[in-house]
Design a protein around this motif. Structure first.
Motif, short mmCIF file in Angstrom:
data_model
loop_
_atom_site.label_atom_id
_atom_site.label_comp_id
_atom_site.label_asym_id
_atom_site.label_seq_id
_atom_site.Cartn_x
_atom_site.Cartn_y
_atom_site.Cartn_z
N ALA A 35 -33.17 121.17 110.47
CA ALA A 35 -33.19 120.22 111.59
C ALA A 35 -32.04 119.22 111.49
CB ALA A 35 -34.53 119.49 111.63
N ALA A 36 -31.74 118.79 110.27
CA ALA A 36 -30.62 117.85 110.09
C ALA A 36 -29.30 118.50 110.48
CB ALA A 36 -30.58 117.36 108.64
N PHE A 37 -29.11 119.76 110.06
CA PHE A 37 -27.86 120.45 110.40
C PHE A 37 -27.79 120.72 111.90
CE2 PHE A 37 -25.26 124.52 110.34
CZ PHE A 37 -24.05 123.86 110.24
N ASP A 38 -28.90 121.09 112.50
CA ASP A 38 -28.91 121.37 113.94
C ASP A 38 -28.56 120.15 114.78
OD1 ASP A 38 -29.64 123.91 113.25
OD2 ASP A 38 -31.71 123.77 113.95
N ALA A 39 -28.70 118.96 114.20
CA ALA A 39 -28.38 117.73 114.93
C ALA A 39 -26.92 117.30 114.77
CB ALA A 39 -29.30 116.60 114.46
N VAL A 40 -26.17 118.00 113.92
CA VAL A 40 -24.75 117.66 113.71
C VAL A 40 -23.96 118.04 114.96
CG1 VAL A 40 -22.69 118.19 112.36
CG2 VAL A 40 -24.89 117.89 111.22
N GLU A 41 -23.11 117.17 115.41
CA GLU A 41 -22.28 117.43 116.59
C GLU A 41 -20.86 117.87 116.22
OE1 GLU A 41 -22.37 114.04 119.12
OE2 GLU A 41 -24.51 114.26 119.61
N THR A 42 -20.31 117.29 115.17
CA THR A 42 -18.93 117.59 114.78
C THR A 42 -18.87 117.82 113.28
OG1 THR A 42 -18.09 116.18 116.55
CG2 THR A 42 -16.55 116.77 114.79
N MET A 43 -18.18 118.89 112.89
CA MET A 43 -17.98 119.15 111.47
C MET A 43 -16.61 118.64 111.04
SD MET A 43 -19.83 122.86 110.94
CE MET A 43 -19.84 122.67 109.15
N VAL A 44 -16.51 118.28 109.76
CA VAL A 44 -15.28 117.70 109.23
C VAL A 44 -14.68 118.65 108.19
CG1 VAL A 44 -16.13 115.37 109.62
CG2 VAL A 44 -16.51 116.47 107.39
N ASP A 45 -13.43 118.40 107.85
CA ASP A 45 -12.73 119.20 106.84
C ASP A 45 -13.26 118.80 105.46
OD1 ASP A 45 -11.01 120.48 105.10
OD2 ASP A 45 -9.18 119.77 106.09
N HIS A 46 -13.95 119.72 104.81
CA HIS A 46 -14.52 119.43 103.49
C HIS A 46 -13.45 119.04 102.48
CE1 HIS A 46 -17.16 119.88 99.96
NE2 HIS A 46 -16.13 120.48 99.40
N TRP A 47 -12.26 119.60 102.61
CA TRP A 47 -11.23 119.40 101.61
C TRP A 47 -10.42 118.12 101.82
CZ3 TRP A 47 -12.70 122.53 98.13
CH2 TRP A 47 -13.21 123.79 98.46
N ASP A 48 -10.67 117.42 102.90
CA ASP A 48 -9.95 116.18 103.19
C ASP A 48 -10.60 115.04 102.41
OD1 ASP A 48 -8.35 114.21 104.20
OD2 ASP A 48 -9.28 114.19 106.19
N ARG A 49 -10.27 114.98 101.14
CA ARG A 49 -10.90 114.02 100.24
C ARG A 49 -9.82 113.23 99.51
NH1 ARG A 49 -16.70 115.91 98.39
NH2 ARG A 49 -17.27 117.05 100.26
N PRO A 50 -9.62 111.97 99.87
CA PRO A 50 -8.59 111.16 99.21
C PRO A 50 -8.81 111.14 97.70
CG PRO A 50 -9.44 110.05 101.17
CD PRO A 50 -10.31 111.24 100.95
N GLY A 51 -7.72 111.29 96.98
CA GLY A 51 -7.80 111.24 95.53
C GLY A 51 -7.85 112.60 94.86
N TRP A 52 -8.23 113.63 95.63
CA TRP A 52 -8.24 114.98 95.06
C TRP A 52 -6.91 115.66 95.35
CZ3 TRP A 52 -10.94 117.98 91.85
CH2 TRP A 52 -12.27 117.59 91.52
N THR A 53 -6.27 116.15 94.29
CA THR A 53 -5.04 116.92 94.42
C THR A 53 -5.19 118.19 93.58
OG1 THR A 53 -3.90 116.01 92.49
CG2 THR A 53 -3.77 114.74 94.55
#
Length: 238
Positions: A35-53
């Motif tokens: 139910a929580a996932f079904d309520a998501v409207e927009t997905m984001v880039d999982h890899w867009d994480r500041p500090g990770w290289t």
């Protein structure tokens, strides 16, 4: 066995923001995740994480499943169905449940890791079995529900307690921990609806059981939009 009751808290920065009403029943937990996932409207880039290289290395406590053919089979069926979406599938040897970050590899010498391991070993709870239920997701991934949550929360709490005297603290307290097992990571901003539509029929697949007898301290890195790691130490549970 009965697991200690751990009160979970709501937090809009956590997913799902609210915990399920029952931390033991796989049906309740999976329905809540879905139910929580079904309520998501927009997905984001999982890899867009500041500090990770590509050079980042960090130590984490994780549960890994290198010997579960049933997990690989279930994951492959789901990943093949989702392939047209262009998600980054987790490789066969990359399935894991992240428990907690210990610290940066640059900041923790090997002598400190010995202290981390020694502190955790006597606090590890008993071994347990999880049910992995298809299929839900988050804003950045498609993932299996795992249940019950009680033993995973108890393990998270024990590891957090073991780190405290060493001046280490998890980024999230146990009250905000939401156990899950990702099968594929989203790699760009996109509307969630097509992903939810693709995931929905996979909820008819049978769940599988995972026996958890060890917890791993790993040195984690990212390679080609996948998480890879070297096991520093496996501690037996129970």
């Amino acid at each position: 066995m009965p697991w200690p009751h751990i009160q979970l808290s709501a937090d809009p920065a956590t997913f799902p923001a609210h915990p399920p009403t029952d931390l033991s029943d796989p049906e309740v937990i999976s329905a809540h995740d879905q139910a929580a996932f079904d309520a998501v409207e927009t997905m984001v880039d999982h890899w867009d994480r500041p500090g990770w290289t590509a050079q980042t290395r960090a130590y984490y406590w994780m549960l890994t499943f290198p010997d579960s053919a049933a997990l690989v089979d279930l994951a492959l069926r789901c990943q093949q169905h989702l392939a047209p979406l262009g998600l980054d599938s987790v490789p066969d040897d990359g399935f894991h449940i992240t428990l907690t970050r210990v610290g940066s590899a640059a900041a923790l010498p090997l002598s400190r890791l010995d202290d981390v391991i020694s502190a955790a070993a006597p606090l590890c709870p008993a071994a347990f079995r999880l049910r992995a239920v298809p299929l839900a997701g988050s804003r950045g991934a498609v993932r299996l529900t795992v249940a019950p949550w009680g033993p995973v929360l108890a393990l998270h709490a024990a590891l957090s307690k073991s780190m405290a005297p060493l001046g280490l603290a998890p980024r999230k307290p146990t009250a905000l921990f939401r156990p899950h097992l990702s099968l594929a990571y989203n790699n760009r901003p996109r509307p969630a609806a097509p992903v939810i539509k693709a995931v929905t029929p996979l909820r008819g697949l049978a769940p599988i059981d995972l026996d958890v007898r060890e917890v791993q301290l790993v040195e984690l890195r990212r390679e080609d939009r996948a998480y890879r790691w070297d096991v520093v130490k496996s501690l037996p549970l129970g």
